[in-house]
Scaffold this motif. Structure first.
Motif, PDB file in Angstrom:
ATOM      1  N   GLY A  65       5.912  12.189   1.784  1.00 37.05           N
ATOM      2  CA  GLY A  65       6.882  13.348   1.759  1.00 37.05           C
ATOM      3  C   GLY A  65       7.822  12.778   0.884  1.00 37.05           C
ATOM      4  N   VAL A  66       8.347  11.509   0.791  1.00 36.66           N
ATOM      5  CA  VAL A  66       8.871  11.180  -0.374  1.00 36.66           C
ATOM      6  C   VAL A  66       9.083  11.852  -1.823  1.00 36.66           C
ATOM      7  CG1 VAL A  66       9.732   8.526  -1.245  1.00 36.66           C
ATOM      8  CG2 VAL A  66       9.772   8.664   1.090  1.00 36.66           C
ATOM      9  N   THR A  78       0.619  -1.320  -0.028  1.00 35.18           N
ATOM     10  CA  THR A  78       0.038  -0.271   0.152  1.00 35.18           C
ATOM     11  C   THR A  78       0.646   1.199  -0.004  1.00 35.18           C
ATOM     12  OG1 THR A  78      -0.123  -0.336   2.182  1.00 35.18           O
ATOM     13  CG2 THR A  78      -2.101  -1.317   1.381  1.00 35.18           C
ATOM     14  N   GLY A  79       2.016   1.283   0.289  1.00 34.58           N
ATOM     15  CA  GLY A  79       3.101   2.510   0.819  1.00 34.58           C
ATOM     16  C   GLY A  79       3.675   2.735  -1.127  1.00 34.58           C
ATOM     17  N   ARG A  80       4.235   1.525  -1.308  1.00 30.00           N
ATOM     18  CA  ARG A  80       4.652   1.435  -2.768  1.00 30.00           C
ATOM     19  C   ARG A  80       3.222   2.195  -3.930  1.00 30.00           C
ATOM     20  NH1 ARG A  80       6.818  -3.203  -1.409  1.00 30.00           N
ATOM     21  NH2 ARG A  80       5.322  -4.847  -2.161  1.00 30.00           N
ATOM     22  N   ALA A  81       2.040   1.599  -3.507  1.00 26.14           N
ATOM     23  CA  ALA A  81       1.509   2.342  -4.162  1.00 26.14           C
ATOM     24  C   ALA A  81       0.778   3.955  -4.731  1.00 26.14           C
ATOM     25  CB  ALA A  81       0.072   1.728  -3.723  1.00 26.14           C
ATOM     26  N   TYR A  82       1.058   4.228  -2.791  1.00 28.59           N
ATOM     27  CA  TYR A  82       1.134   5.827  -3.009  1.00 28.59           C
ATOM     28  C   TYR A  82       1.976   6.558  -3.918  1.00 28.59           C
ATOM     29  CZ  TYR A  82       0.488  10.067  -0.206  1.00 28.59           C
ATOM     30  OH  TYR A  82      -0.263  11.311  -0.189  1.00 28.59           O
ATOM     31  N   GLY A 106      12.610   3.663   4.832  1.00 27.33           N
ATOM     32  CA  GLY A 106      11.858   4.402   6.098  1.00 27.33           C
ATOM     33  C   GLY A 106      10.787   3.136   6.634  1.00 27.33           C
ATOM     34  N   ILE A 107       9.769   2.363   5.662  1.00 27.71           N
ATOM     35  CA  ILE A 107       8.677   2.025   6.706  1.00 27.71           C
ATOM     36  C   ILE A 107       9.309   1.006   7.585  1.00 27.71           C
ATOM     37  CG2 ILE A 107       7.421   0.085   5.922  1.00 27.71           C
ATOM     38  CD1 ILE A 107       6.937   2.058   3.139  1.00 27.71           C
ATOM     39  N   HIS A 110       1.173   7.788  10.552  1.00 26.00           N
ATOM     40  CA  HIS A 110       2.766   7.541  10.034  1.00 26.00           C
ATOM     41  C   HIS A 110       3.261   7.454   8.406  1.00 26.00           C
ATOM     42  CE1 HIS A 110       3.075   7.304  14.424  1.00 26.00           C
ATOM     43  NE2 HIS A 110       2.999   9.242  14.015  1.00 26.00           N
ATOM     44  N   ILE A 111       3.079   6.404   7.811  1.00 25.72           N
ATOM     45  CA  ILE A 111       2.963   5.901   7.112  1.00 25.72           C
ATOM     46  C   ILE A 111       2.305   6.517   5.832  1.00 25.72           C
ATOM     47  CG2 ILE A 111       3.128   3.532   5.878  1.00 25.72           C
ATOM     48  CD1 ILE A 111       4.454   3.652   7.852  1.00 25.72           C
TER      49      ILE A 111
END
Length: 205
Positions: free
Chosen positions: A165-166, A91-95, A190-191, A158-159
């Motif tokens: 930010g990235v 899900t982080g990479r999807a952002y 970071g994660i 937070h994530i």
């Protein structure tokens, strides 16, 4: 006055598409409704049959963006199953992937000043994407004792903030911002640091 707009297949969507192009090129405040109409090939008056003003047009672009974003987040979450960790990282990479592939939508959603509670429909689709990340956070933190477990909403926020930010600093060609590391690597490490701090992954992973 020309009635060209009446015969324009899907005028509402044509105006949104025109706005997205202009937003990507000039930012959310760098164009007028007349320019959006010209880009869509209709008269300025035709815009007001569908949108009250520029902010209303941008809000529709944001709503469509959140719909796409929610679909991508849900797909990422499901593709990472059955591993809670892989689902969460996906899900982080999807952002990051969304910001790169849909820059006009991204800007309309996060940089235009349009409030997510502007309409019930916009709030619903915006909350859907956040809900996917919260679900992934909940799944991942189940083995932490309840009295030491961070709220899923805080965990996911937070994530989300780290991902945002990235994207803002290193994935959108921000002037003067260069990193010797690919944005994907920055986000992943970071994660990883965050999850290790919570005790969710071992130090040697």
């Amino acid at each position: 006055m020309s009635k060209r707009g009446y015969h324009h297949g899907n005028l509402r969507q044509a105006l949104v598409d025109a706005a997205l192009q202009l937003i990507e090129l000039r930012g959310p405040t760098g164009f007028t409704l007349s320019e959006a109409a010209k880009q869509a090939g209709v008269t300025p008056a035709a815009v007001y049959r569908h949108f009250e003003g520029r902010e209303d047009l941008i809000a529709e672009a944001a709503l469509q963006g959140y719909e796409i974003f929610g679909d991508l987040m849900q797909f990422a979450y499901e593709s990472g199953q059955p591993s809670a960790l892989q689902a969460f990282e996906a899900t982080g990479r999807a952002y990051l992937a969304f910001a790169r592939k849909y820059p006009g939508h991204y800007i309309a959603m996060f940089e235009s000043g349009v409030q997510v509670n502007r309409t019930a429909a916009l709030a619903t689709v915006a909350n859907r994407a956040n809900g996917v990340l919260e679900k992934a956070a909940t799944d991942l933190s189940q083995h932490i004792p309840e009295d030491k477990r961070p709220p899923a909403s805080m965990f996911s926020a937070h994530i989300w903030a780290l991902s945002h930010g990235v994207v803002e600093l290193f994935a959108r060609n921000s002037p003067g911002r260069a990193s010797p590391f690919p944005p994907e690597d920055l986000l992943e490490t970071g994660i990883g640091i965050y999850l290790r701090g919570l005790g969710l992954i071992a130090p040697d992973e």
